[in-house]
Design a protein around this motif. Structure first.
Motif, short mmCIF file in Angstrom:
data_model
loop_
_atom_site.label_atom_id
_atom_site.label_comp_id
_atom_site.label_asym_id
_atom_site.label_seq_id
_atom_site.Cartn_x
_atom_site.Cartn_y
_atom_site.Cartn_z
N ASP A 135 0.85 -1.19 0.00
CA ASP A 135 0.00 0.00 0.00
C ASP A 135 0.89 1.25 0.00
O ASP A 135 1.85 1.34 0.78
CB ASP A 135 -0.90 0.02 1.24
CG ASP A 135 -2.03 -1.00 1.16
OD1 ASP A 135 -2.23 -1.57 0.08
OD2 ASP A 135 -2.70 -1.22 2.19
N THR A 148 1.77 -0.34 6.01
CA THR A 148 1.85 1.08 5.63
C THR A 148 1.02 1.92 6.59
O THR A 148 -0.11 1.55 6.95
CB THR A 148 1.34 1.28 4.21
OG1 THR A 148 2.17 0.54 3.30
CG2 THR A 148 1.34 2.74 3.81
N ASP A 149 1.56 3.04 7.02
CA ASP A 149 0.79 4.02 7.78
C ASP A 149 0.03 4.88 6.78
O ASP A 149 0.59 5.80 6.17
CB ASP A 149 1.73 4.87 8.63
CG ASP A 149 0.98 5.81 9.57
OD1 ASP A 149 -0.09 6.32 9.19
OD2 ASP A 149 1.49 6.04 10.69
N ALA A 150 -1.23 4.55 6.59
CA ALA A 150 -2.02 5.17 5.52
C ALA A 150 -2.13 6.68 5.71
O ALA A 150 -1.90 7.46 4.78
CB ALA A 150 -3.40 4.53 5.43
N GLN A 151 -2.50 7.12 6.91
CA GLN A 151 -2.74 8.55 7.11
C GLN A 151 -1.46 9.36 6.99
O GLN A 151 -1.45 10.43 6.39
CB GLN A 151 -3.42 8.79 8.46
CG GLN A 151 -4.86 8.32 8.50
CD GLN A 151 -5.66 8.95 9.63
OE1 GLN A 151 -5.13 9.63 10.51
NE2 GLN A 151 -6.98 8.74 9.60
N THR A 204 1.19 8.51 5.23
CA THR A 204 1.56 8.48 3.81
C THR A 204 0.76 9.51 3.03
O THR A 204 1.32 10.28 2.23
CB THR A 204 1.30 7.07 3.23
OG1 THR A 204 2.15 6.13 3.89
CG2 THR A 204 1.58 7.05 1.74
N TYR A 217 -4.20 6.54 -3.47
CA TYR A 217 -3.60 5.61 -2.51
C TYR A 217 -4.19 4.22 -2.70
O TYR A 217 -5.34 4.08 -3.13
CB TYR A 217 -3.88 6.10 -1.08
CG TYR A 217 -3.42 5.17 0.01
CD1 TYR A 217 -2.12 5.20 0.47
CD2 TYR A 217 -4.30 4.25 0.58
CE1 TYR A 217 -1.69 4.35 1.48
CE2 TYR A 217 -3.89 3.39 1.58
CZ TYR A 217 -2.58 3.44 2.03
OH TYR A 217 -2.16 2.59 3.01
N ALA A 226 -7.77 7.57 -1.59
CA ALA A 226 -6.93 8.33 -0.66
C ALA A 226 -7.78 9.22 0.23
O ALA A 226 -7.51 9.36 1.43
CB ALA A 226 -5.91 9.16 -1.45
N GLU A 280 -9.24 7.24 3.06
CA GLU A 280 -8.27 6.77 4.05
C GLU A 280 -7.58 7.91 4.79
O GLU A 280 -6.87 7.68 5.77
CB GLU A 280 -7.20 5.92 3.35
CG GLU A 280 -7.70 4.65 2.69
CD GLU A 280 -7.77 3.49 3.67
OE1 GLU A 280 -7.40 3.68 4.84
OE2 GLU A 280 -8.21 2.41 3.25
#
Length: 518
Positions: free
Chosen positions: A282, A353-356, A358, A398, A442, A445
């Motif tokens: 991700d 993965t740290d979505a926020q 990123t 994302y 994105a 998320e």
């Protein structure tokens, strides 16, 4: 948490260096002559090339990516094998018909026909014949229901363009700037129907009448046959397919093996990737396109001084967009696509993965790109190159991303394809030169702060770095607060991993093939 930031003083130093690399008086505009080698054009040189540009789009790529409800490894493996099968076939075609390979970007091929040198009409006939050969071959190079034949739409235009160097450090190929390349690409992307679509200029070159709408007027079977008879390519679809099958038997593609890259992506060496050594995780992906550049080239290409300004502007602006992504925000350029940069960015670990974080850093990166672009334009103007009419359109999204290299060993091409990649490109296309857009995935998320910045339209005008930083920080966005703290403390260099710490760029993968095809 990693700290990423943009600094005007840091950007200014970089731009000053780029300007010194392309001093106006040292630039040279040459005319393309018989068998000129465009494989490794010096940075300070551009060639005027009169040729026919052909773009071929594989229309069913999205179908491959959406073969499963969940975007997992299965659909990515199928899609990459599907592309690799067809890349290898098309490479063989271009070698046999003596056309210039320019670029493969996921589903899109760009090639240029320069021969015969003395006849634009015959070059256009030849391009049509090559287009039909590509269509015929790719109709036969599917394997099974999981890897079907490609459905192809081709766009063609004829005219003069500037050929310059694209990329650096072992990843260099010619790039063509100007209206024929742009118009051919637009015809290829102008609809969902397969076939060969010529601009009205190219139609007139071969004696056809103008079309009321070139995007809905494919060449007829008889018109294609006329071009085939005049071109006399000397190779058939059956010839290419047989050679392609023989090579597959001798050098099978193998199964795609994926691993995650330990962030950041700036440490990823894409030139080491292959089928057996691909990345998947991700991440955020971005397209940043220089808006108005085709018109800028068209207005300046006829004079040597004008063409030199085009070369300077491209080098400085694209290099700085890359630097913001790679240096300031620890992302990775996948490739330059004309006057556009495609890149990746990730925060977290190889497994998670740290979505926020990123996505927030991607927003700040997009803001940094816009701030650097404005600064670079001003510095170009001060140094004698007027670039006021140019803008930058930025789109990102994302989700699960892949990155690998496909094709023939020795001529492997970079590939990062996923639903998010296609979505990011779509977001960029809906932007004007002062706008940035975030994809639906994105947006969903992202932190509440990011959602507030972009609003319900998921698009924002004039979102530079300081604006993005201030608005995200005001809403307590974690990544923005770290970036602002860095600036406040005077730590203006991007934070990187400690030199003494061990790094693990990828989880274990099978060994890479050293022979034959990838």
């Amino acid at each position: 948490m990693a700290g990423r930031s943009w600094s005007e003083s840091r950007a200014k130093k970089r731009i000053e260096t780029r300007l010194k690399e392309v001093p106006f008086n040292d630039l040279e505009i040459r005319d393309y002559v018989r068998d000129t080698n465009l494989a490794d054009i010096p940075r300070t040189v551009a060639y005027r090339v009169d040729g026919v540009h052909l773009y071929a789009d594989i229309l069913n790529l999205r179908d491959m990516l959406e073969v499963t409800n969940v975007e997992g490894e299965t659909c990515h493996r199928r899609t990459l094998r599907f592309l690799n099968l067809h890349y290898r076939a098309v490479h063989r075609i271009l070698q046999r018909v003596d056309a210039l390979f320019v670029d493969f970007h996921n589903q899109r091929l760009h090639t240029v026909v320069t021969k015969p040198y003395d006849s634009a009409t015959n070059r256009t006939h030849r391009a049509v014949a090559i287009a039909q050969l590509i269509i015929d071959v790719l109709a036969e190079t599917g394997e099974d229901a999981d890897h079907p034949a490609a459905k192809v739409r081709v766009g063609i235009d004829s005219g003069e363009a500037l050929a310059v160097s694209n990329g650096r450090r072992g990843h260099r190929e010619p790039l063509f700037l100007g209206e024929p390349a742009n118009h051919a690409a637009k015809r290829a992307a102008g609809g969902k129907a397969a076939g060969i679509y010529l601009t009205n200029g190219a139609r007139l070159e071969i004696g056809l009448t103008e079309a009321a709408n070139p995007d809905t007027t494919p060449l007829t079977t008889s018109e294609i046959q006329t071009s085939q008879e005049k071109a006399k390519l000397g190779v058939s679809a059956d010839d290419i397919v047989k050679e392609w099958k023989d090579d597959l038997d001798k050098n099978p593609i193998g199964s795609f093996d994926f691993s995650g890259h330990t962030p950041p992506f700036s440490t990823l060496d894409i030139e080491t990737l292959s089928v057996k050594n691909s990345r998947r995780q991700d991440a955020a992906t971005v397209y940043a396109d220089i808006d108005g550049f085709t018109s800028y080239v068209g207005a300046n290409i006829q004079s040597d001084d004008g063409a030199k300004h085009v070369l300077r502007a491209l080098h400085v602006l694209r290099s700085e967009l890359d630097a913001v992504l790679n240096i300031d925000f620890a992302g990775r350029k996948v490739r330059f696509i004309g006057d556009c940069i495609h890149g990746l960015l990730v925060e977290g670990t190889a497994q998670t993965t740290d979505a926020q974080e990123t996505i927030s850093n991607m927003v700040l990166c997009a803001g940094g790109m816009r701030s650097s672009f404005k600064l670079a334009k001003n510095m170009l103007n001060e140094d004698g190159t007027d670039a006021d009419e140019l803008g930058v359109a930025i789109g990102f999204d994302y989700g699960p991303m892949t990155v690998t290299r496909l094709g023939i060993r020795g001529q492997l091409v970079r590939c990062s394809v996923s639903r998010g990649v296609l979505a990011a490109e779509g977001e960029q296309h809906r932007c004007k030169g002062n706008e940035s857009a975030i994809g639906a995935k994105a947006y969903g998320e992202a932190s509440e702060a990011v959602q507030t910045v972009f609003g319900s339209t998921r698009k924002r005008a004039d979102l530079d770095y300081q604006t993005a930083l201030d608005e995200l920080t005001a809403k307590n966005d974690r990544a923005a607060k770290v970036s602002k703290a860095l600036a406040t403390a005077g730590a203006l260099k991007p934070v990187t991993a400690a030199a003494a710490a061990p790094t693990f760029p990828a989880r274990p993968v099978a060994p890479t093939r050293l022979d034959g095809f990838s």
